[in-house]
Design an enzyme around this catalytic site. Structure first.
Site, PDB file in Angstrom:
ATOM      1  N   LYS A 224       0.816  -1.210   0.000  1.00  0.00           N
ATOM      2  CA  LYS A 224       0.000   0.000   0.000  1.00  0.00           C
ATOM      3  C   LYS A 224       0.856   1.269   0.000  1.00  0.00           C
ATOM      4  CE  LYS A 224      -4.524  -1.561   1.213  1.00  0.00           C
ATOM      5  NZ  LYS A 224      -5.731  -1.373   2.038  1.00  0.00           N
ATOM      6  N   ARG A 258      -4.035 -10.014   4.280  1.00  0.00           N
ATOM      7  CA  ARG A 258      -4.397  -9.961   2.855  1.00  0.00           C
ATOM      8  C   ARG A 258      -3.167  -9.492   2.072  1.00  0.00           C
ATOM      9  NH1 ARG A 258      -6.856  -6.358  -0.891  1.00  0.00           N
ATOM     10  NH2 ARG A 258      -8.461  -7.360  -2.185  1.00  0.00           N
TER      11      ARG A 258
END
Length: 288
Positions: A224, A258
């Site tokens: 991210k 995840r």
């Protein structure tokens, strides 16, 4: 640890979240996905990615047909056309999760074998709870401020961790009021979703406060922007930062990770479990 964050049977598999972390692989059938930029949009590529993730140790496979980020409209029918064939391909390989914010899509994929609905909108449509209630599926309730596919520039928080925790408690209460059971609920603080890098770092540092809500905690951290901005690394060079964040989040209470890079995350997670005394080594030979 709450009774609601301990042992669960999910998709026919048993997970003891008091001493086990599930590896959740990401497979997106979208041309505009955050990380893979459409690499698995073609059905054959998506099926290939599902099989590779399972062979590399994924416990869960999260299948998405519409990204959260702003972009063109995708109808529910098109979303189902994208995800259902991949659900079918993944059915016997791992726990199947579907990343969707539409109740009608959730209801249909559950009928086809999905064991987890990953709702990044945080029950923006309360009918999502109705779609999961009365089934054996799990519901991931994720914090976000904006509706999916819309911009939300410069989000502001007085205390991001407290506000995220309050949001999640409120949405859990909503789900329970509509018939979802305690043992169906998973929470996700939503790293980077309507949050800047400082917000995501603060959330990670205080992740134990989110875990204390008492439900299994999913952390969607992989590659991210808060990792990229912290390290000054482009998206394809964030694996080391991702693995550091995964291990740190485990130690703060996260129990489902995840990730894009399954094999590397699997090794980091299983090694951490062993050092915590949660699992035995695969074999013993050295100095035996």
């Amino acid at each position: 640890m709450s009774e609601f964050s301990g042992t669960r049977i999910i998709g026919g598999r048993t997970f003891d979240f008091s001493r086990q972390v599930a590896v959740m692989a990401i497979v997106n059938r979208t041309p505009d996905s955050f990380h893979d930029k459409g690499r698995t949009f073609a059905l054959d590529k998506a099926v290939e990615a599902v099989r590779a993730a399972a062979s590399e140790g994924a416990d869960w496979i999260d299948i998405g047909g519409v990204p959260f980020a702003p972009g063109p409209e995708v109808s529910a029918a098109e979303e189902l056309d994208r995800v259902l064939p991949v659900v079918e391909a993944a059915r016997d390989l791992a726990v199947i999760s579907v990343d969707t914010f539409r109740p009608e899509v959730a209801a249909e994929v559950i009928r086809h074998g999905a064991a987890v609905i990953n709702d990044t909108s945080g029950l923006r449509d309360p009918a999502m709870a109705d779609a999961v209630a009365g089934t054996d599926a799990q519901l991931v309730i994720c914090h976000s401020l904006a509706a999916p596919r819309t911009l939300y520039p410069s989000p502001q928080y007085r205390d991001v961790t407290i506000e995220v925790a309050d949001f999640l408690r409120e949405k859990v209460a909503l789900a329970l009021s509509r018939g979802v059971r305690h043992d169906q609920i998973i929470i996700d603080p939503g790293h980077d979703l309507n949050k800047n890098t400082l917000h995501s770092l603060e959330l990670t540092r205080r992740l134990d406060e989110i875990a204390a809500i008492g439900y299994p905690l999913l952390a969607a951290l992989s590659n991210k922007d808060f990792i990229g901005e912290t390290l000054d690394r482009p998206q394809q060079e964030r694996l080391a930062g991702t693995l550091a964040t995964v291990v740190f989040s485990m130690l703060r209470g996260a129990r489902i990770m995840r990730v894009h890079d399954v094999r590397a995350a699997y090794d980091a997670i299983r090694m951490t479990e062993a050092m915590l005394g949660w699992r035995e080594p695969a074999y013993l030979k050295h100095n035996i």
